[in-house]
Motif scaffolding. Structure first.
Motif, PDB file in Angstrom:
ATOM      1  N   ALA A   6     128.933  27.920  28.924  1.00  0.00           N
ATOM      2  CA  ALA A   6     129.518  27.143  27.823  1.00  0.00           C
ATOM      3  C   ALA A   6     130.616  27.923  27.102  1.00  0.00           C
ATOM      4  O   ALA A   6     130.723  27.913  25.880  1.00  0.00           O
ATOM      5  CB  ALA A   6     128.426  26.691  26.843  1.00  0.00           C
ATOM      6  N   GLY A   7     131.429  28.607  27.887  1.00  0.00           N
ATOM      7  CA  GLY A   7     132.597  29.296  27.331  1.00  0.00           C
ATOM      8  C   GLY A   7     132.290  30.589  26.609  1.00  0.00           C
ATOM      9  O   GLY A   7     133.157  31.131  25.925  1.00  0.00           O
ATOM     10  N   LYS A   8     131.061  31.115  26.766  1.00  0.00           N
ATOM     11  CA  LYS A   8     130.719  32.364  26.062  1.00  0.00           C
ATOM     12  C   LYS A   8     129.907  33.294  26.960  1.00  0.00           C
ATOM     13  O   LYS A   8     129.156  32.842  27.816  1.00  0.00           O
ATOM     14  CB  LYS A   8     129.841  32.052  24.842  1.00  0.00           C
ATOM     15  N   TRP A   9     130.058  34.601  26.695  1.00  0.00           N
ATOM     16  CA  TRP A   9     129.202  35.594  27.353  1.00  0.00           C
ATOM     17  C   TRP A   9     127.900  35.648  26.557  1.00  0.00           C
ATOM     18  O   TRP A   9     127.912  35.984  25.375  1.00  0.00           O
ATOM     19  CB  TRP A   9     129.887  36.959  27.385  1.00  0.00           C
ATOM     20  N   VAL A  10     126.813  35.247  27.205  1.00  0.00           N
ATOM     21  CA  VAL A  10     125.546  35.106  26.467  1.00  0.00           C
ATOM     22  C   VAL A  10     124.386  35.826  27.158  1.00  0.00           C
ATOM     23  O   VAL A  10     124.354  35.967  28.379  1.00  0.00           O
ATOM     24  CB  VAL A  10     125.158  33.612  26.307  1.00  0.00           C
ATOM     25  N   ALA A  11     123.422  36.232  26.336  1.00  0.00           N
ATOM     26  CA  ALA A  11     122.201  36.856  26.857  1.00  0.00           C
ATOM     27  C   ALA A  11     121.336  35.764  27.502  1.00  0.00           C
ATOM     28  O   ALA A  11     121.439  34.598  27.145  1.00  0.00           O
ATOM     29  CB  ALA A  11     121.443  37.519  25.706  1.00  0.00           C
ATOM     30  N   PRO A  12     120.486  36.140  28.456  1.00  0.00           N
ATOM     31  CA  PRO A  12     119.650  35.124  29.115  1.00  0.00           C
ATOM     32  C   PRO A  12     118.567  34.584  28.176  1.00  0.00           C
ATOM     33  O   PRO A  12     118.091  35.314  27.305  1.00  0.00           O
ATOM     34  CB  PRO A  12     119.015  35.890  30.281  1.00  0.00           C
TER      35      PRO A  12
END
Ligand code: UN1
Length: 497
Positions: free
Chosen positions: A10-16
């Motif tokens: 969704a357009g972001k670097w995210v943690a799992p």
């Protein structure tokens, strides 16, 4: 403390969503921790699918030449970052730098091919059987594509799948092999830097049994492309069959090089060393069988054993290394099991057959280049994919027998013939049951602008690369325009009026 990498959703670097991570270590020296990568779960796939749906809405309406322009910039960025990406790739995958540079180059070639395809993506305009009527076809995007990629070509294979999928106007979710998560992370950074709208690409790290499964089973992912083992591919095939998904499978190989008695033996020797031990034998296209004409058999085997024994094993990032480590311990143990099987079945070990000794090798998954002679057609060593530096030599008496041996396995990826006889060359191209046949070159070395894939249990009829892959990632739409101003019944009015 090692860096924790993230998914791109969704357009972001995210943690799992799981909060869990796995370690990515250098296979040449396991003390070298590259980073911790997300051990994601089904909830991450769900978020990725939602985002990819939005990305598709935008991207599918972007003109194909404009999509191609983004991929051209991706190619340019890969050119400028080639050395850095190759180094990161060798660090996590193990193959030597010359090969990882080639792997990046394959991605560059694929990007530039895709860029120009944006100005082709041909349909057909054909005559209608009725007057004042046009008939034509064009290529339409499909939706969200789930791409599951292996460890052995950490950049090239993701690009083979993602670039054509993107050029055709689809959105993409990539689940890379957990052995090489860093290279694809770099690729996603490059795609974003090149201007790809963020929701068009999603990167979800994790294991096949969790993330891969959730991707394959998600009803909103209409296309799956998988490269990996025939066993895993068969399971994916069942799910996709049940769910009516479009699926491309690229799986195992047991590729043979055939050397006739008139061959240039120096050339064949160089070819088999590269085909069998390049990438430490971890290519689907690796030369894993060497079929030798009886008249040159003994001489060739002794030269080959000698030359293979001289290959320098080591860290792929150090100059002077010919062969890097295997990807992990399980893979080395699989090689060891096959070496046992070869011994038990009475094949003659002519070189290798063990782990190299010495402190230099103690921290990596090294295994000596290994050659068995006297391997019987039909034996397990000759039939099964090992995916490591093990070459099986089979003796034959005639070209017809060599063709039969080549074709006598369940796989059908690549094959090769060394001869000076032009007639035999053409017979080989016609008679060898493989997707790719090389004449006077080993079984590896496919170029990005030609279709790549195999017959029988290597694949399911699709091809990657070249022009054909664009058909896989798009739907044919046919349009008829009747400007006669009256009802014209095809097949009827023009015959029975
Ligand atoms: C693979 O064998 O897993 O043809 C892919 C080659 C490479 C790609 C191989 N261009 O050897």
């Amino acid at each position: 403390m090692a860096k924790s990498f993230r998914n791109f959703i969704a357009g972001k670097w995210v943690a799992p969503s799981t909060g869990e991570y796995f370690e990515n270590r250098n296979p040449a020296d396991t003390r070298d921790l590259i980073g911790r990568f997300p051990d994601s779960g089904a909830a991450d796939i769900e978020a990725a699918v939602q985002s990819a749906g939005r990305g598709f809405g935008l991207w599918s309406r972007t003109p194909a030449p404009a999509r191609g322009d983004v991929l051209r910039r991706v190619g340019d960025l890969l050119v400028s970052r080639k050395e850095e990406v190759a180094d990161a790739m060798t660090r996590e995958m193990g193959k030597v730098l010359a090969e990882t540079r080639g792997d990046v180059q394959e991605g560059i070639d694929t990007a530039f091919y895709a860029a120009t395809e944006g100005r082709r993506l041909f349909g057909h305009t054909v005559p209608s059987e009725l007057p004042s009527k046009w008939a034509m076809s064009y290529r339409r995007p499909i939706g969200t594509c789930g791409l599951i990629t292996p460890f052995n070509f950490p950049l090239a294979i993701p690009t083979w799948k993602a670039f054509p999928a993107l050029l055709c106007g689809n959105s993409v979710i990539i689940k890379p092999s957990e052995d090489v998560p860093h290279t694809v992370t770099l690729l996603v950074e490059i795609l974003l830097e090149a201007g790809l709208p963020p929701e068009v690409i999603q990167l979800v790290h994790g294991r096949g049994e969790t993330v891969g499964k959730a991707l394959v089973e998600h009803p909103a992912v209409g296309v799956i492309s998988f490269t990996g083992s025939t066993e895993t591919g068969a399971g994916i095939g069942q799910t996709c069959g049940r769910m009516h998904k479009r699926l491309s499978l690229e799986m195992g190989g047991k590729n043979a090089m055939i050397v006739m008695d008139d061959a240039n033996l120096d050339l064949a020797l160089e070819g088999v060393l590269w085909g069998a031990f390049g990438t430490t034998g971890q290519r689907c296209t690796a030369t894993s069988r060497l079929l030798l004409h009886r008249r040159i058999h003994d001489r060739f085997v002794s030269r080959l054993a000698d030359a293979a024994g001289k290959l320098r094993l080591g860290d792929g990032r150090k100059s002077g290394t010919d062969v890097g480590p295997l990807i992990h311990e399980e893979s080395r143990m699989k090689v060891e099991r096959y070496v046992e099987i070869g011994r038990d079945q009475g094949a003659e070990l002519v070189t290798g057959g063990r782990r190299p000794a010495g402190a230099k090798y103690a921290r990596g998954f090294f295994y000596q280049p290994t050659i068995f002679a006297g391997v019987k057609a039909g034996s397990r060593l000759e039939q099964e994919e090992i995916f490591g530096p093990v070459l099986s030599v089979v003796r034959f008496n005639s070209f017809d027998e060599a063709v039969r041996i080549n074709n006598g396995v369940r796989y059908g990826l690549s094959s090769s013939l060394y001869t000076q006889d032009v007639n035999l060359s053409y017979r080989a191209m016609a008679e060898l049951d493989n997707g790719i046949t090389y004449i006077n070159a080993p079984t590896i070395g496919a170029e990005a602008h030609l279709p790549f894939g195999g017959v029988k249990q290597t694949g399911n009829g699709h091809r990657e690369g070249g022009w054909e892959v664009y058909e896989f990632y798009s739907e044919t739409k046919v349009c008829y325009v009747d400007y006669s101003g009256r009802l014209q019944r095809a097949q009827i009015d023009n015959y029975d009026a």
